[in-house]
Structures are given as C-alpha cells and as structure tokens.
Design an enzyme around this catalytic site. Structure first.
Site, PDB file in Angstrom:
ATOM      1  N   SER A  24       0.827  -1.218   0.000  1.00 32.35           N
ATOM      2  CA  SER A  24       0.000   0.000   0.000  1.00 32.35           C
ATOM      3  C   SER A  24       0.855   1.259   0.000  1.00 32.35           C
ATOM      4  O   SER A  24       0.327   2.365   0.017  1.00 32.35           O
ATOM      5  CB  SER A  24      -0.931  -0.010   1.215  1.00 32.35           C
ATOM      6  OG  SER A  24      -0.188  -0.180   2.413  1.00 32.35           O
ATOM      7  N   HIS A 157     -39.814  22.480 -11.811  1.00 34.36           N
ATOM      8  CA  HIS A 157     -39.754  21.733 -13.088  1.00 34.36           C
ATOM      9  C   HIS A 157     -38.949  22.496 -14.158  1.00 34.36           C
ATOM     10  O   HIS A 157     -39.148  22.277 -15.350  1.00 34.36           O
ATOM     11  CB  HIS A 157     -41.151  21.438 -13.643  1.00 34.36           C
ATOM     12  CG  HIS A 157     -42.118  20.916 -12.624  1.00 34.36           C
ATOM     13  ND1 HIS A 157     -42.338  19.578 -12.413  1.00 34.36           N
ATOM     14  CD2 HIS A 157     -42.898  21.571 -11.725  1.00 34.36           C
ATOM     15  CE1 HIS A 157     -43.237  19.427 -11.433  1.00 34.36           C
ATOM     16  NE2 HIS A 157     -43.580  20.628 -11.003  1.00 34.36           N
ATOM     17  N   SER A 278     -12.990  27.616 -26.833  1.00 32.12           N
ATOM     18  CA  SER A 278     -13.048  26.473 -27.733  1.00 32.12           C
ATOM     19  C   SER A 278     -11.935  26.610 -28.755  1.00 32.12           C
ATOM     20  O   SER A 278     -11.602  27.715 -29.166  1.00 32.12           O
ATOM     21  CB  SER A 278     -14.399  26.443 -28.448  1.00 32.12           C
ATOM     22  OG  SER A 278     -14.306  25.694 -29.642  1.00 32.12           O
ATOM     23  N   LYS A 284     -16.985  30.932 -28.190  1.00 35.80           N
ATOM     24  CA  LYS A 284     -17.317  30.145 -27.015  1.00 35.80           C
ATOM     25  C   LYS A 284     -16.618  30.590 -25.741  1.00 35.80           C
ATOM     26  O   LYS A 284     -15.450  30.947 -25.734  1.00 35.80           O
ATOM     27  CB  LYS A 284     -16.952  28.682 -27.263  1.00 35.80           C
ATOM     28  CG  LYS A 284     -17.804  28.035 -28.325  1.00 35.80           C
ATOM     29  CD  LYS A 284     -19.133  27.575 -27.781  1.00 35.80           C
ATOM     30  CE  LYS A 284     -18.989  26.154 -27.272  1.00 35.80           C
ATOM     31  NZ  LYS A 284     -20.252  25.681 -26.720  1.00 35.80           N
ATOM     32  N   ASN A 286     -16.820  28.592 -22.189  1.00 32.96           N
ATOM     33  CA  ASN A 286     -17.449  27.415 -21.597  1.00 32.96           C
ATOM     34  C   ASN A 286     -17.271  27.347 -20.083  1.00 32.96           C
ATOM     35  O   ASN A 286     -16.211  27.677 -19.558  1.00 32.96           O
ATOM     36  CB  ASN A 286     -16.875  26.133 -22.220  1.00 32.96           C
ATOM     37  CG  ASN A 286     -17.252  25.987 -23.674  1.00 32.96           C
ATOM     38  OD1 ASN A 286     -18.325  26.435 -24.094  1.00 32.96           O
ATOM     39  ND2 ASN A 286     -16.368  25.382 -24.459  1.00 32.96           N
ATOM     40  N   GLU A 291     -18.926  22.337 -14.885  1.00 28.89           N
ATOM     41  CA  GLU A 291     -19.227  20.977 -15.368  1.00 28.89           C
ATOM     42  C   GLU A 291     -18.421  19.928 -14.597  1.00 28.89           C
ATOM     43  O   GLU A 291     -18.932  18.857 -14.262  1.00 28.89           O
ATOM     44  CB  GLU A 291     -18.927  20.878 -16.861  1.00 28.89           C
ATOM     45  CG  GLU A 291     -19.840  21.747 -17.710  1.00 28.89           C
ATOM     46  CD  GLU A 291     -19.289  21.906 -19.121  1.00 28.89           C
ATOM     47  OE1 GLU A 291     -19.565  21.036 -19.949  1.00 28.89           O
ATOM     48  OE2 GLU A 291     -18.581  22.891 -19.370  1.00 28.89           O
ATOM     49  N   TYR A 318      -9.638  -6.511  12.522  1.00 25.67           N
ATOM     50  CA  TYR A 318      -8.985  -6.062  11.303  1.00 25.67           C
ATOM     51  C   TYR A 318      -8.943  -7.160  10.253  1.00 25.67           C
ATOM     52  O   TYR A 318      -8.640  -8.311  10.546  1.00 25.67           O
ATOM     53  CB  TYR A 318      -7.550  -5.591  11.608  1.00 25.67           C
ATOM     54  CG  TYR A 318      -6.800  -5.115  10.369  1.00 25.67           C
ATOM     55  CD1 TYR A 318      -6.909  -3.801   9.938  1.00 25.67           C
ATOM     56  CD2 TYR A 318      -6.012  -5.997   9.621  1.00 25.67           C
ATOM     57  CE1 TYR A 318      -6.255  -3.375   8.800  1.00 25.67           C
ATOM     58  CE2 TYR A 318      -5.353  -5.573   8.480  1.00 25.67           C
ATOM     59  CZ  TYR A 318      -5.478  -4.264   8.071  1.00 25.67           C
ATOM     60  OH  TYR A 318      -4.831  -3.834   6.936  1.00 25.67           O
ATOM     61  N   GLN A 323      -7.465  -2.143   4.083  1.00 27.84           N
ATOM     62  CA  GLN A 323      -6.424  -1.346   3.422  1.00 27.84           C
ATOM     63  C   GLN A 323      -7.003  -0.578   2.223  1.00 27.84           C
ATOM     64  O   GLN A 323      -6.441   0.420   1.793  1.00 27.84           O
ATOM     65  CB  GLN A 323      -5.286  -2.269   2.963  1.00 27.84           C
ATOM     66  CG  GLN A 323      -4.135  -1.565   2.280  1.00 27.84           C
ATOM     67  CD  GLN A 323      -2.916  -2.471   2.176  1.00 27.84           C
ATOM     68  OE1 GLN A 323      -2.198  -2.670   3.148  1.00 27.84           O
ATOM     69  NE2 GLN A 323      -2.687  -3.043   1.012  1.00 27.84           N
ATOM     70  N   LYS A 326      -8.159   3.638   2.067  1.00 26.46           N
ATOM     71  CA  LYS A 326      -7.416   4.882   1.926  1.00 26.46           C
ATOM     72  C   LYS A 326      -7.540   5.564   0.561  1.00 26.46           C
ATOM     73  O   LYS A 326      -7.807   6.765   0.479  1.00 26.46           O
ATOM     74  CB  LYS A 326      -5.948   4.644   2.286  1.00 26.46           C
ATOM     75  CG  LYS A 326      -5.762   4.539   3.800  1.00 26.46           C
ATOM     76  CD  LYS A 326      -4.390   4.100   4.217  1.00 26.46           C
ATOM     77  CE  LYS A 326      -4.226   2.608   4.325  1.00 26.46           C
ATOM     78  NZ  LYS A 326      -5.202   1.884   5.153  1.00 26.46           N
TER      79      LYS A 326
HETATM   80  N1  ARG Z   1      -1.188  -1.324   5.270  1.00 22.39           N
HETATM   81  C1  ARG Z   1      -2.157  -1.775   6.214  1.00 22.39           C
HETATM   82  C2  ARG Z   1      -3.497  -1.054   6.029  1.00 22.39           C
HETATM   83  O1  ARG Z   1      -3.502  -0.135   5.338  1.00 22.39           O
HETATM   84  C3  ARG Z   1      -1.674  -1.560   7.606  1.00 22.39           C
HETATM   85  C4  ARG Z   1      -2.219  -2.496   8.616  1.00 22.39           C
HETATM   86  C5  ARG Z   1      -1.684  -3.821   8.410  1.00 22.39           C
HETATM   87  N2  ARG Z   1      -2.062  -4.697   9.454  1.00 22.39           N
HETATM   88  C6  ARG Z   1      -1.991  -6.021   9.313  1.00 22.39           C
HETATM   89  N3  ARG Z   1      -2.389  -6.735  10.271  1.00 22.39           N
HETATM   90  N4  ARG Z   1      -1.577  -6.568   8.205  1.00 22.39           N
HETATM   91  O2  ARG Z   1      -4.514  -1.419   6.580  1.00 22.39           O
END
Ligand code: ARG
Length: 459
Positions: A24, A157, A278, A284, A286, A291, A318, A323, A326
């Site tokens: 990640s 409307h 344009s 134009k 725009n 948009e 967990y 992961q 994010k």
């Molecule tokens: N890169 C992981 C995440 O974003 C961190 C946590 C990892 N924890 C684990 N038990 N593998 O969630």
C-alpha cells in the site's frame, strides 16, 4: 529472502504478484506525517511509563524527525518490499538509529497504528472542509447581499413559477452548505478518539497510558473498546457521506451555473478566470469548472459506496480488506476540496446580469399566483375558483402573445366581471417579491434578515 519484520516464521519471500497486491506504500505514503506523529507520541509514552528507557525514546524521537525531514525533502526511498508507510518508516528508523528502533513497536500493532494515522489524516480533512465550506458560504453571502432585491424567476420543473430574489436564491445554497458545515463539525467531534494502544485487537499487557497518547495527538479520549478501535472505519464513512451530500449540493449549483451562463438564459456572466474557450468556435466561453464540479459527485459518491461495500461483511476485527479504505478517501477528499475551492472562485467572480434576471422574472406569467391571491383577497373568491379564473386569463394572454400585465381591464372583465383596475398593482414582479414577507420568504427584507442571522452565526 524472508521479510525483515516477520521473517522468523518464513523461509521464503513473497511472490512478485503477492507483493503487488499487498503493498500500500504507493498511496499510504500520504500518511507519513501522521505515522511519525503517532510514533513520537507512542515512544514518549513508553518512556514515561518506564517501558523503554529515556535514552531509547530520545534516539527514536530524533530518528523520527530525521525520517520526516527526509520524506518532506523528497530524499526518502520508499520500498514496495516494505509494504506500507508504517514499515517503511520503521525500517529507515532502524538504519538511522540502530537497535532502539526495534523497541518502538512495543505494545503496538500496525492495526492500531494505521487506525490512528488514518484518523489523524481524516481529521485534518474535516478541518480543511470546514475552511472550504466557510469560504464558499461567505462568497454566496456576498452575492446575496449585493442582490438581495434583484428579481429573477423562481422555477419548479425548470418552468417559471414565481418571481424570487437573487439574494434568496443565493441564501438557499448558504442553507445547504451550512448544513454540510454542521455535519462536518458533528462528524469531527464524534471521530476524535484515539485507537492507539488498542494494539493488535485485545489491548496489551504493558502498562501503557492511552490517555497520554490520546492527549498528545489532540484526541478527546482513547477509543473505549480495543476491538472496535482497530476495526472501526465509521470516521472515514462519515467523511465520505458528508462529502457526498456536499458534492451533491455543489453539483446542483454547478448545474444552475451551466444553465444560467448559457446564451439562452444569460442570467450570469462567469469570469474569464473560471471559463475556457473552444479551439474551433471563437465565440465560445465554456463553464468547464462548473461541469467538472457537477461531475465530481460521481467519484465521491463512488468512494462512499465502495467503502461501504468493503466494510459491510467484515467479521471483527482487522482484515486486510480495510487497506482499501485509503485510496477512496484520498481521492474523495482531494476532489471535494478542489470542487469547493473552484466553486468559491466561480461564485466570487461571477456577475449576475440584473436586467436579464428582471426581464426573465416578468415573463412566463410568473405573477399568476399573485393574481389568483388578489381574486381571493379582494373579490373573496374561493382559491380554487380564483385559480380557474387566473388560468383562463393566462390562456387569453397566451393567445394574444402577451404577459398578464399587458391585458386590458376590459379583457380581464370579459373573464370575470368584478375585476377592477387595482389588479394591475399585483401583477408587477417587484410587488410580487415584496409581498412574500412570510418568515423565510423571498421578500428582500426577509432575505436581509436571513443574511443577518448567518452573519451572527458565523461571527
Ligand atoms: N497497510 C495496512 C493497512 O492499510 C496496515 C495495517 C496492516 N495490518 C496487518 N495486520 N496486516 O490497513
């Protein structure tokens, strides 16, 4: 070669595909500052509790500051083999300070670490959103103040309904973004608890002080349940749902700007700074920013839906599924902030075309309701009858190709004999808006009262 963090039980390293799906670091490097802040708080607490020595804590503190400056300076070498930001930072710390680095992870897991880092990051975004919303609200209020009594058509409307004021229309958006603001503040207050010290899931046998780390990181309290602390992503989901609703509001305003700036409406002129041309059609100008803001709701809503789907079936606590939280939040946050800033710029710069608004306000039989109300008030007709008589008058005007105020008294009396000359006073748009004095109505005095209430609220 086996992994340097958990190599003890492994004989071989991961397949390249395993590494690719698992890593990640490509995106969670954005958590570097939060990760280091969390580690500093944790190390200071470990020392204060006598779990590690003061000299190790000091080495860790200094080492982490070096790592942070390397990351900020762009010299840090991120490694996919080290999977994520947490292990990248710790591995570099070890290179810099040696053995004491290995003590940092005492009484901690990546599970509480990532939950803490991510909360800190999302908390900053709530604060940024608050600033962005306030700036937009202020820009809308300036427009409202300048045009509190400018008449324009109000629509249902997208058909002409009744005259309203420009200020009233601007203040409608202030209400929407004001609710977004209160949702942001609400969610931020709810999410401000620290997962740090929940460790992997069960807490720890070390005599840690979770209140100390919570305080050091600006949290109001530690999360009360260690299982929940590591498996909760409600804070991210609330961020995404607030962002989704706000993006929806932005999208509606953007749609109006697209319509209003068209040659057929000409209600507003957008500034050159927030328009594009344009490559082929020289005339134009725009509304691309509008948009794109209108379109951003798609990805923000998508992020919200995606994370809901990721979380919905996860057994406690967990799982690596999490992961995936994010990238969705990063993308939604970036685009929400950008959309807020772009909208603030457009609203600040745009010019309402007062004459065009007024001309449009008077067309489309916009004061038909005023006429019906007059028939009720003065001739004492039941509203349903008044509605019918007015409808007939609209039909006469439409046939003649004129608006209601252009009919003669004789033409009106042909529809209802008791109509008098006084009726013309209520057919003007100014009269119409001025008469809408009910609380929250479109009368300029009411609009100014709304603006004053918001000024008091914003301080
Ligand atoms: N890169 C992981 C995440 O974003 C961190 C946590 C990892 N924890 C684990 N038990 N593998 O969630």
């Amino acid at each position: 070669t086996a992994n340097q963090m958990w190599g003890g039980r492994f004989a071989a390293g991961p397949d390249a595909i395993m590494e690719a799906i698992n890593a990640s670091i490509g995106f969670d490097k954005r958590l570097a500052a939060q990760d280091i802040a969390g580690s500093r708080a944790h190390a200071a607490m470990l020392a204060a509790q006598g779990i590690i020595s003061d000299s190790d804590a000091e080495a860790i503190r200094e080492g982490l500051l070096t790592v942070l400056s390397e990351i900020e300076g762009g010299s840090f070498q991120f490694s996919t083999a080290l999977e994520d930001i947490h292990m990248n930072v710790e591995a570099r710390l070890k290179e810099i300070i040696g053995a004491p680095a290995g003590r940092l992870h005492t009484a901690r897991s990546r599970n509480d670490q990532v939950a803490t880092d991510f909360r800190l990051w999302v908390r900053d975004q709530f604060d940024a959103a608050e600033g962005g919303l306030l700036a937009l609200i202020r820009a809308l209020m300036s427009q409202a103040e300048a045009g509190a009594d400018w008449v324009m058509p109000g629509f249902t409307h997208l058909q002409t309904a009744q005259p309203v004021t420009w200020g009233h229309h601007m203040m409608a958006y202030v209400e929407m973004f004001g609710r977004d603001l209160s949702r942001v503040r609400d969610a931020r207050a709810r999410m401000n608890e620290s997962p740090l010290g929940a460790a992997a899931l069960a807490g720890t046998s070390f005599p840690i002080d979770r209140h100390m780390t919570a305080k050091a990181l600006g949290f109001d309290a530690p999360c009360a349940n260690s299982l929940d602390a590591v498996s909760d992503r409600d804070f991210a989901l609330e961020f995404l749902s607030v962002a989704s609703i706000s993006a929806m509001h932005l999208s509606r305003l953007a749609e109006e700007l697209v319509i209003w700036s068209s040659a057929q409406f000409r209600f507003v002129a957008l500034s050159d700074r927030f328009s594009t041309g344009s490559s082929i059609m020289p005339q134009k100008k725009n509304p691309d920013a509008a948009e794109l803001i209108r379109a951003k709701v798609g990805r923000i809503f998508g992020a919200n839906t995606a994370l809901m789907m990721v979380m919905k079936g996860l057994a406690l606590t967990y799982s690596k599924d999490m992961q995936e939280d994010k990238e969705q939040v990063f993308d939604a946050a970036d685009n929400w902030m950008l959309a807020l800033a772009a909208m603030t710029g457009m609203v600040t710069d745009m010019t309402a075309r007062r004459d065009n608004l007024a001309a449009a306000a008077g067309s489309g039989f916009s004061t038909a309701t005023d006429l019906a109300d007059w028939l009720v008030r003065v001739l004492n007709l039941p509203f349903r009858d008044a509605h019918h008589v007015t409808g007939s008058l609209v039909a006469v005007a439409e046939k003649k190709g004129c608006d209601l105020p252009d009919l003669s008294l004789a033409e009106m009396q042909a529809v209802h004999a008791d109509i008098t000359e006084d009726v013309f006073a209520v057919l003007g748009v100014e009269n119409s808006v001025n008469s809408r004095m009910s609380y929250g109505g479109t009368a300029p005095a009411q609009v100014r009262a709304q603006i004053d209430r918001w000024k008091a609220r914003l301080g």
